[in-house]
Design a protein around this motif. Structure first.
Motif, short mmCIF file in Angstrom:
data_model
loop_
_atom_site.label_atom_id
_atom_site.label_comp_id
_atom_site.label_asym_id
_atom_site.label_seq_id
_atom_site.Cartn_x
_atom_site.Cartn_y
_atom_site.Cartn_z
N GLN A 4 -0.20 -12.23 7.79
CA GLN A 4 -0.87 -12.91 6.68
C GLN A 4 -0.07 -12.79 5.39
N HIS A 5 0.63 -11.70 5.23
CA HIS A 5 1.47 -11.56 4.03
C HIS A 5 2.71 -12.46 4.17
N LEU A 6 3.33 -12.44 5.36
CA LEU A 6 4.52 -13.26 5.58
C LEU A 6 4.24 -14.74 5.30
N GLY A 15 13.63 3.86 3.73
CA GLY A 15 13.53 5.07 2.93
C GLY A 15 12.27 5.07 2.10
N ASP A 16 12.11 6.17 1.37
CA ASP A 16 10.94 6.35 0.53
C ASP A 16 11.15 5.56 -0.77
N LEU A 17 10.19 4.70 -1.08
CA LEU A 17 10.36 3.87 -2.26
C LEU A 17 10.47 4.70 -3.53
N PHE A 18 9.88 5.92 -3.49
CA PHE A 18 9.95 6.77 -4.69
C PHE A 18 11.34 7.38 -4.89
N GLY A 43 0.14 -14.23 -0.20
CA GLY A 43 -0.18 -14.30 1.22
C GLY A 43 -1.23 -15.33 1.53
N LEU A 44 -1.65 -15.28 2.77
CA LEU A 44 -2.61 -16.24 3.31
C LEU A 44 -3.81 -16.47 2.40
N SER A 45 -4.43 -15.41 1.91
CA SER A 45 -5.59 -15.60 1.05
C SER A 45 -5.24 -15.40 -0.41
N ARG A 65 0.82 -1.22 0.00
CA ARG A 65 0.00 0.00 0.00
C ARG A 65 0.85 1.26 0.00
N GLY A 66 2.12 1.12 0.39
CA GLY A 66 3.04 2.25 0.35
C GLY A 66 3.20 2.85 -1.05
N ILE A 67 2.76 2.15 -2.06
CA ILE A 67 2.85 2.68 -3.42
C ILE A 67 1.88 3.86 -3.61
N ILE A 79 9.54 2.96 4.52
CA ILE A 79 9.89 4.25 5.11
C ILE A 79 9.96 4.15 6.63
N ASP A 80 9.35 3.11 7.16
CA ASP A 80 9.26 2.94 8.61
C ASP A 80 10.33 1.96 9.10
N PRO A 81 11.31 2.43 9.89
CA PRO A 81 12.40 1.54 10.32
C PRO A 81 11.91 0.36 11.17
N ASP A 82 10.71 0.48 11.74
CA ASP A 82 10.18 -0.60 12.57
C ASP A 82 9.24 -1.54 11.82
N ALA A 83 9.18 -1.40 10.50
CA ALA A 83 8.25 -2.25 9.74
C ALA A 83 8.54 -3.73 9.99
N GLN A 84 7.47 -4.50 10.16
CA GLN A 84 7.58 -5.94 10.45
C GLN A 84 8.33 -6.71 9.36
N THR A 96 0.22 -7.02 -2.20
CA THR A 96 -0.41 -7.37 -0.92
C THR A 96 -1.93 -7.33 -1.11
N ARG A 97 -2.63 -7.83 -0.10
CA ARG A 97 -4.08 -7.84 -0.21
C ARG A 97 -4.64 -6.42 -0.28
N ASP A 98 -4.05 -5.51 0.47
CA ASP A 98 -4.56 -4.14 0.46
C ASP A 98 -4.52 -3.54 -0.94
C1 LIG Z 1 -7.96 -13.53 6.90
C2 LIG Z 1 -6.98 -12.56 6.35
C3 LIG Z 1 -6.31 -12.90 5.19
C4 LIG Z 1 -5.37 -12.02 4.65
N1 LIG Z 1 -4.69 -12.39 3.54
C5 LIG Z 1 -3.71 -11.58 3.08
C6 LIG Z 1 -2.92 -11.98 1.96
O1 LIG Z 1 -3.12 -13.04 1.35
N2 LIG Z 1 -1.95 -11.14 1.55
C7 LIG Z 1 -1.70 -9.93 2.15
O2 LIG Z 1 -0.78 -9.22 1.71
N3 LIG Z 1 -2.44 -9.53 3.19
C8 LIG Z 1 -3.45 -10.32 3.66
N4 LIG Z 1 -4.22 -9.88 4.70
C9 LIG Z 1 -4.14 -8.47 5.09
C10 LIG Z 1 -3.01 -8.13 6.05
O3 LIG Z 1 -3.46 -8.28 7.36
C11 LIG Z 1 -2.52 -6.68 5.84
O4 LIG Z 1 -3.62 -5.82 6.00
C12 LIG Z 1 -1.88 -6.40 4.50
O5 LIG Z 1 -0.91 -7.39 4.20
C13 LIG Z 1 -1.22 -5.06 4.50
O6 LIG Z 1 -0.81 -4.72 3.21
P1 LIG Z 1 0.32 -3.64 2.98
O7 LIG Z 1 1.58 -4.10 3.58
O8 LIG Z 1 0.32 -3.37 1.52
O9 LIG Z 1 -0.28 -2.36 3.66
P2 LIG Z 1 0.08 -1.63 5.02
O10 LIG Z 1 0.05 -2.56 6.16
O11 LIG Z 1 -0.79 -0.44 5.07
O12 LIG Z 1 1.58 -1.20 4.82
C14 LIG Z 1 2.02 -0.19 3.97
C15 LIG Z 1 3.50 0.01 4.28
O13 LIG Z 1 4.04 0.91 3.35
C16 LIG Z 1 4.98 1.74 4.02
N5 LIG Z 1 5.09 2.96 3.21
C17 LIG Z 1 4.18 3.94 3.05
N6 LIG Z 1 4.63 4.86 2.18
C18 LIG Z 1 5.85 4.45 1.78
C19 LIG Z 1 6.81 4.98 0.89
N7 LIG Z 1 6.60 6.10 0.20
N8 LIG Z 1 7.98 4.30 0.71
C20 LIG Z 1 8.20 3.15 1.39
N9 LIG Z 1 7.32 2.60 2.25
C21 LIG Z 1 6.15 3.26 2.43
C22 LIG Z 1 4.40 1.94 5.39
O14 LIG Z 1 5.43 2.24 6.32
C23 LIG Z 1 3.77 0.57 5.66
O15 LIG Z 1 4.69 -0.29 6.33
C24 LIG Z 1 -5.15 -10.76 5.26
C25 LIG Z 1 -5.84 -10.42 6.42
C26 LIG Z 1 -6.74 -11.30 6.97
C27 LIG Z 1 -7.45 -10.93 8.24
#
Ligand SMILES: Cc1cc2nc3c(=O)[nH]c(=O)nc-3n(C[C@H](O)[C@H](O)[C@H](O)COP(=O)(O)OP(=O)(O)OC[C@H]3O[C@@H](n4cnc5c(N)ncnc54)[C@H](O)[C@@H]3O)c2cc1C
Lengths: 336, 265
Positions: free
Chosen positions: A283-285, A315-318, A262-264, A221-223, A299-304, A246-248
Motif C-alpha cells: 500500500q505504501h509502494l 542500518g540503523d537510521l539513527f 500511499g494507497l490511502s 514507523r522505524g523512527i 535495519i532489516d536487509p530483507d525489507a520490501q 507512512t500510514r502507521d
Molecule cells: C486499505 C489499506 C490502505 C493503506 N494505505 C496506506 C498508505 O496510504 N500509506 C502507507 O504507508 N501505508 C498504508 N497502509 C498500511 C500498510 O499496510 C503498512 O502497514 C504501512 O505502510 C507500514 O508502515 P511502516 O513502513 O512505517 O511501518 P512498518 O511496516 O512497521 O515498518 C517499519 C520499518 O522500520 C524498520 N526499522 C525499525 N527500526 C529502525 C531503525 N532504527 N532504523 C532503520 N529502520 C528501522 C523496520 O525494519 C521496518 O521495516 C494501508 C493498509 C491498508 C490495509
C-alpha cells in the motif's frame, strides 16, 4: 465529428494568478504531441487577473496560442464555472486532445467535463504518444499500484482527454524570441454560476507541499516515536525536501494526514524519495514507486522497500541520518 | 436527509499477485473486499445518520458477487443496498460507469447527498465520483477531509488540496468524494451482520434503468485498453552496509556520491 477535431490543448493551472509548474510540464508533453501531429498547440488558462508575463512564458515555452479566460468568479477553482468555460471552449474550437495535470483540480474538472463532452478520459498518465495519422492518443498509466502499465486509446470520441501525473515530465524551458497569439476572454455571466462557494483556505504548516517537492523524506514507523521526528525533519530541511509519512506514522499521530503517502494517502513522483524506517508495504509502494530515484534506510536487509530502491542502506537510521547530514554539510551540498 | 453511498467491490490489494510470464493479474483465490477507500464514505454517511438523522442507501455496480460488498456495509449500519448488475454493463470504463450509476441514482429518486470514496484501489482513477455528479448535473467536491456543518439545503466541507485545506459551502443536493481523514470506519456489529444476512438486495439490470444501450458497457465506453505490460525499470538496489558507526560514515559518503552522480543535490 472526429474528422474535424484538431489541435492539441493543455490546461495550464494558476495559483494566486501565477502559473504552476505542472503547466510547463504539460507544455513539454504538448510540444511533442503537436509536433508529431503537425498540429497547433493551445494552452487554456482559467483564472482571474492572470499575470501577463506568465501568459507570455507559455508561448515562449511552446504554446502557439494561449486562451486566457478571466473573471473574478474564476479566481479560485470551482468545478461548475470552470467546467462551463471549458465546455464552451471545446464546443467552439473542437480540440483533438486536451491534457491536464493529475492534480486536485485536474482530477476533478477533467472527469466532470469529460462526462458532459462525451469524451474518453484516462487518469494519471505517465507516458503519452500520438498516432501521426489517426490522431489517436496513446495514454499509458500505471495500474494495480504501479505493478503494471496499461496503454489506453479513445478511438471514436473527440476530444481525447487525459490527466498527466505531475513530475512525470520536465517543465518546458522558454526559447528566446518565441512568441504566439494570446487571446484574453471575459466569459458571459451565464457560464459563471456556481452552487458552491469557497469559504476559506488553511495553508498547511509545512513550507513544502508534498506533491510539488523534488525531494521527499518519508518517515516510517522505524523512527520509533514522535519525539524522534526532528531527526528526519532536519534531514528534510537540509535537503530542501518535503516531509512524508507512512500510514502507521500518521495513525499514531506522529505526523498529520496531509503527510501520508500511499494507497490511502497521496501519490508522489519526486526526483528523489528517501525512506527512513519504512518497510515498503504494497500500500505504501502504490504511492511512491514511480519516484525517479529511491533511497531507503532500513535495519532489516530483507525489507520490501529495498526491492524498489536504487540505493539500499542497511542500518540503523539513527546512525545513518546524522552521518548523512554531517557528510552533506561537510561537502557544502546541504543547508545548515 | 437521504444519503446514497456508492461502493465498489475490489480485489484485496495486498493479495494481488502478478503472473510474471504474462504480466497479468492473478485474480484467482484473491479475496474480494469493499474498496477500502469507500469505507470512509460509508462511515461519513453513518456519522451523518447519527447526528442529523438520515436514511442511507448503498449502491454498487458489479458482478452478482458484489452483493457481498453491499451486505458488508449494511452490517456496518447502512439501511439498504441496491446492486446494479447486468452482463450488458461489463467492460464499462469510468464514463459508462458514471452514466450507469447516475441512472441508478435517478431511479432511487436522487438523494440530498451522494458520498463516494476518493477512488477505487483497483482502477485507481478517481473519476467515477465526479463523472456521476456530472451526469446528474450536481455540484461535486473531491478529496473532502471533513464535513464541518450541515444546515438546511447546505453542507460545509473542507477539502485537502496540494497546499492545504480549502473550505467550501455547497448547496444540496451534491456529491462529495472523501479521503481517509474524514472518519475512522466502524466495525460491523453482530446485529448488523444479522440484518445484512437477511437484507433483500434488489438487482437492477439495464432494463430497470433509463439508459441508452449504446452508452453502457464496453460498447458505450469511449476508452479502450490496448496493451498491458510490465514496467521495464526493474530497479537493482545497490546494497550499502551501515551496521556500525564507521560503516555509517562510509555509507553516508556513498549516498552523497550517489545523489551527486544523479544530479539530485
Ligand atoms: C486499505 C489499506 C490502505 C493503506 N494505505 C496506506 C498508505 O496510504 N500509506 C502507507 O504507508 N501505508 C498504508 N497502509 C498500511 C500498510 O499496510 C503498512 O502497514 C504501512 O505502510 C507500514 O508502515 P511502516 O513502513 O512505517 O511501518 P512498518 O511496516 O512497521 O515498518 C517499519 C520499518 O522500520 C524498520 N526499522 C525499525 N527500526 C529502525 C531503525 N532504527 N532504523 C532503520 N529502520 C528501522 C523496520 O525494519 C521496518 O521495516 C494501508 C493498509 C491498508 C490495509
Amino acid at each position: 465529428m472526429s474528422a474535424e477535431a484538431a489541435g492539441i490543448w493543455i490546461l495550464a493551472e494558476s495559483s494566486s494568478s501565477a502559473l504552476t509548474r505542472v503547466s510547463f510540464e504539460l507544455l513539454t508533453r504538448g510540444v511533442e504531441l503537436a509536433a508529431k501531429r503537425s498540429a497547433q498547440l493551445t494552452a487554456l488558462v482559467i483564472g482571474h487577473d492572470l499575470d501577463k508575463a506568465g501568459l507570455n512564458r507559455l508561448t515562449a515555452c511552446g504554446a502557439d496560442r494561449v486562451i486566457a479566460v478571466e473573471a473574478p468568479a474564476l479566481e479560485h477553482f470551482l468545478v461548475e464555472p470552470y467546467a462551463a468555460v471549458m465546455l464552451k471552449m471545446i464546443e467552439k474550437h473542437r480540440p483533438e486532445v486536451i491534457i491536464a495535470g493529475a492534480t486536485s483540480l485536474g482530477r476533478t474538472l477533467m472527469p466532470y467535463v469529460a462526462a458532459k463532452a462525451d469524451a474518453g478520459l484516462t487518469a494519471d498518465c505517465t507516458i503519452l504518444d500520438i498516432d501521426r495519422d489517426t490522431g489517436n492518443l496513446l495514454q499509458t498509466r500505471p495500474a494495480i499500484g504501479g505493478n503494471i502499465l496499461a496503454t489506453i486509446k479513445t478511438p471514436r470520441h473527440r476530444p481525447q482527454m487525459a490527466t498527466v501525473r505531475p513530475h512525470s515530465a520536465p517543465p518546458a524551458e522558454p526559447r528566446e524570441g518565441r512568441t504566439g497569439e494570446i487571446i484574453r476572454i471575459s466569459p458571459p455571466d451565464e457560464l459563471l454560476s456556481s452552487r458552491m462557494r469557497r469559504t476559506g483556505f488553511k495553508r498547511e504548516e509545512s513550507d513544502h507541499p508534498l506533491q510539488d517537492a523534488e525531494t521527499v523524506v518519508v518517515v516510517g514507523r522505524g523512527i520509533g516515536r514522535k519525539e524522534n521526528i526532528p531527526v528526519a525533519a532536519e534531514l528534510a530541511d537540509a535537503l530542501g525536501a518535503a516531509l512524508g509519512a507512512t500510514r502507521d506514522v500518521v495513525d499514531r499521530g506522529w505526523l498529520s494526514y496531509p503527510h501520508q503517502v500511499g494507497l490511502s494517502g497521496k501519490t508522489i513522483t519526486p526526483k528523489l524519495y528517501i525512506g527512513l524506517g519504512v518497510s515498503g508495504s504494497i500500500q505504501h509502494l502504490a504511492g511512491m514507486q514511480t519516484s525517479q530515484n529511491i533511497i531507503a534506510v532500513n535495519i532489516d536487509p530483507d525489507a520490501q522497500i529495498f526491492r524498489v530502491a536504487d540505493a539500499a542502506i542497511v542500518g540503523d537510521l539513527f546512525d545513518v541520518v546524522p552521518a548523512l547530514l554531517a557528510r552533506a554539510r561537510a561537502m557544502g551540498v546541504a543547508d545548515g | 436527509m437521504r444519503i446514497i453511498v456508492l461502493v465498489k467491490q475490489v480485489p484485496e490489494t495486498g493479495a494481488v499477485k502478478m503472473d510474471e510470464e504474462t504480466g497479468t493479474m492473478v485474480r484467482a483465490g484473491v479475496e474480494a473486499i469493499v474498496n477500502p477507500l469507500d469505507l470512509y464514505a460509508v462511515e461519513a454517511a453513518l456519522a451523518l445518520k447519527e447526528t442529523q438523522g438520515a436514511e442511507v442507501t448503498a449502491v454498487s455496480m458489479g458482478p452478482p458477487a458484489a452483493a457481498k460488498a453491499l451486505r458488508e456495509v449494511i452490517a456496518m449500519g447502512v439501511d439498504a443496498g441496491v446492486l446494479v448488475s447486468d452482463s450488458a454493463f461489463a467492460g464499462s470504463d469510468t464514463w459508462a460507469t458514471g452514466y450507469t450509476l447516475a441512472a441508478a441514482v435517478r431511479r432511487l429518486k436522487g438523494a440530498d447527498l451522494i458520498l463516494c470514496g476518493e477512488r477505487a484501489t483497483d482502477g485507481d482513477t478517481g473519476q467515477v465520483g465526479p463523472q456521476t455528479a456530472s451526469f446528474l448535473d450536481l455540484p461535486v467536491a473531491t478529496y473532502v477531509s471533513s464535513i464541518d456543518a450541515v444546515t438546511t439545503g447546505h453542507i460545509r466541507v473542507s477539502r485537502l488540496v496540494e497546499e492545504g485545506y480549502e473550505g467550501l459551502d455547497i448547496s444540496l443536493p451534491a456529491l462529495i468524494t472523501v479521503v481517509k481523514e474524514v472518519a475512522e470506519p466502524r466495525l460491523p456489529t453482530l446485529g448488523g451482520k444479522k440484518r445484512a444476512r437477511n437484507a433483500d438486495i434488489p438487482v437492477w439490470t439495464a432494463d430497470d434503468l433509463d439508459v441508452d444501450p449504446g452508452r453502457i458497457g464496453l460498447d458505450g465506453s469511449p476508452t479502450r485498453v490496448v496493451k498491458i505490460f510490465r514496467p521495464q525499470v526493474a530497479r537493482k538496489a545497490e546494497m550499502i552496509r551501515a551496521e556500525d558507526e564507521s560503516e555509517a560514515a562510509a555509507a553516508a559518503g556513498r549516498v552523497v556520491e550517489f545523489m551527486t552522480d544523479r544530479g539530485l543535490l
